[in-house]
Design an enzyme around this catalytic site. Structure first.
Site, PDB file in Angstrom:
ATOM      1  N   THR A  74      -8.050   2.711   9.895  1.00 17.36           N
ATOM      2  CA  THR A  74      -8.336   3.434  11.135  1.00 17.36           C
ATOM      3  C   THR A  74      -9.463   2.788  11.941  1.00 17.36           C
ATOM      4  O   THR A  74      -9.340   2.606  13.162  1.00 17.36           O
ATOM      5  CB  THR A  74      -8.691   4.903  10.797  1.00 17.36           C
ATOM      6  OG1 THR A  74      -7.629   5.425   9.987  1.00 17.36           O
ATOM      7  CG2 THR A  74      -8.830   5.754  12.030  1.00 17.36           C
TER       8      THR A  74
ATOM      9  N   HIS B 240      -8.023   9.844   4.338  1.00 16.40           N
ATOM     10  CA  HIS B 240      -7.339   8.920   5.241  1.00 16.40           C
ATOM     11  C   HIS B 240      -7.543   9.317   6.709  1.00 16.40           C
ATOM     12  O   HIS B 240      -7.641  10.501   7.010  1.00 16.40           O
ATOM     13  CB  HIS B 240      -5.836   8.908   4.946  1.00 16.40           C
ATOM     14  CG  HIS B 240      -5.483   8.325   3.614  1.00 16.40           C
ATOM     15  ND1 HIS B 240      -4.894   9.048   2.619  1.00 16.40           N
ATOM     16  CD2 HIS B 240      -5.633   7.070   3.133  1.00 16.40           C
ATOM     17  CE1 HIS B 240      -4.698   8.271   1.560  1.00 16.40           C
ATOM     18  NE2 HIS B 240      -5.135   7.063   1.850  1.00 16.40           N
TER      19      HIS B 240
ATOM     20  N   ASP C 222       0.843  -1.192   0.000  1.00 17.08           N
ATOM     21  CA  ASP C 222       0.000   0.000   0.000  1.00 17.08           C
ATOM     22  C   ASP C 222       0.887   1.254   0.000  1.00 17.08           C
ATOM     23  O   ASP C 222       1.887   1.307   0.729  1.00 17.08           O
ATOM     24  CB  ASP C 222      -0.863  -0.043   1.269  1.00 17.08           C
ATOM     25  CG  ASP C 222      -1.940   1.010   1.304  1.00 17.08           C
ATOM     26  OD1 ASP C 222      -2.433   1.396   0.226  1.00 17.08           O
ATOM     27  OD2 ASP C 222      -2.314   1.439   2.410  1.00 17.08           O
TER      28      ASP C 222
ATOM     29  N   GLY D 186     -11.467   4.359   3.476  1.00 13.56           N
ATOM     30  CA  GLY D 186     -12.823   3.837   3.665  1.00 13.56           C
ATOM     31  C   GLY D 186     -13.346   4.010   5.094  1.00 13.56           C
ATOM     32  O   GLY D 186     -14.548   4.144   5.304  1.00 13.56           O
TER      33      GLY D 186
HETATM   34 ZN   LIG Z   1      -4.510   5.257   0.996  1.00 15.99          ZN
END
Ligand SMILES: [Zn+2]
Length: 279
Positions: free
Chosen positions: A232, A179, A81, A209
């Protein structure tokens, strides 16, 4: 089973669901995610972010990731990522990640295209899928400034040019998520999502998301988004049930694990994720 994301994304598009991409920062988070995928018999993308290099080295992430993914009975993608430098992303390809993201979204469109092409040339012979990002998914802490956020939204024109020049395997687009934790409520630009998905034949990916609203995320999953990144919310859910009285290391670990399970179970349902057989 360790797999590439290519086939999974085709199926996700046809059957209108999204696959969660969950960031692991150690062996425990990885094991917790995979336990849920196996219980639910659903595919999963386990991601390691370059930004977490201090928590875990890329080599460790590759070793643990491959070990657990290969043992799993369900299709598991091992994904890098936000690889922000080209050499780091190439190392992930060499180490056996089955999917990598090159994030040059802060660069000019031309530089983003050039770096993405370089990674595609390097990754494709090994069958490794490549994700890139255009527009910029910023941080939720700055979300109050809606006008500024909208200026970072991916345009249909850029998405078209980018895809035609790179033929990238999947594309992260900016349509209103951010984010981390949000300072305000996210407004997702579904019209932009529809326009991009009609104009560009590439699987689309959503970053940020967490806490973007279940209805919003469900609608994204039904509308050509094949992968939704969650981190998160998983971390927040993990610590929810940990109390000061849980003085025993293993009890704390089990509490963290069950918090993660609850959250990922929830998102599998929200994303409409379906079981997939790949042979
Ligand atoms: Zn990201």
């Amino acid at each position: 089973m360790l797999v590439s994301s290519k086939e999974l994304f085709k199926i996700a598009l046809q059957k209108q669901f999204a696959i969660p991409a969950t960031n692991f920062v150690d062996q425990n988070t990885l094991r917790a995610y995979l336990a849920v995928a196996e219980k639910r018999q659903l595919p999963l993308i386990v991601s390691f972010a370059q930004a977490h290099e201090e928590e875990m080295k890329l080599e460790e992430a590759a070793l643990f990731g491959k070990y657990y993914a290969e043992k799993a009975e369900v299709p598991i993608v091992l994904h890098l990522d936000h690889g922000t430098d080209v050499d780091y992303v190439k190392r992930a390809v060499d180490l056996g990640f089955t999917s990598v993201m090159i994030d040059a979204s802060q660069d000019s469109l031309d530089d983003n295209i050039r770096k993405t092409q370089e990674i595609i040339d390097y990754a494709r012979p090994s069958g490794v899928a490549v994700e890139a990002e255009i527009g910029h998914v910023g941080s939720g802490e700055n979300y109050e400034n809606l006008e500024q956020s909208e200026s970072l939204f991916t345009t249909v024109e850029d998405a078209k040019i980018f895809y035609e020049k790179t033929l990238v395997d999947s594309l992260a687009i900016s349509i209103g998520t951010a984010h981390g934790n949000y300072a305000g409520t996210p407004h997702i630009n579904f019209e932009r999502l529809r326009e991009i998905s009609q104009a560009v034949p590439v699987p689309l990916v959503l970053h940020g998301g967490s806490s973007s609203g279940d209805e919003n995320l469900c609608q994204c999953a039904l509308g050509n988004i094949v992968k939704i990144n969650i981190f998160t919310d998983l971390m927040n859910s993990a610590v929810k049930d940990v109390t000061l009285e849980s003085s025993n290391y293993l009890d704390v670990r089990n509490s963290l694990h069950s918090g993660i399970e609850k959250c990922l179970n929830h998102y599998f349902t929200v994303f409409n994720t379906k079981s997939v057989r790949l042979y």
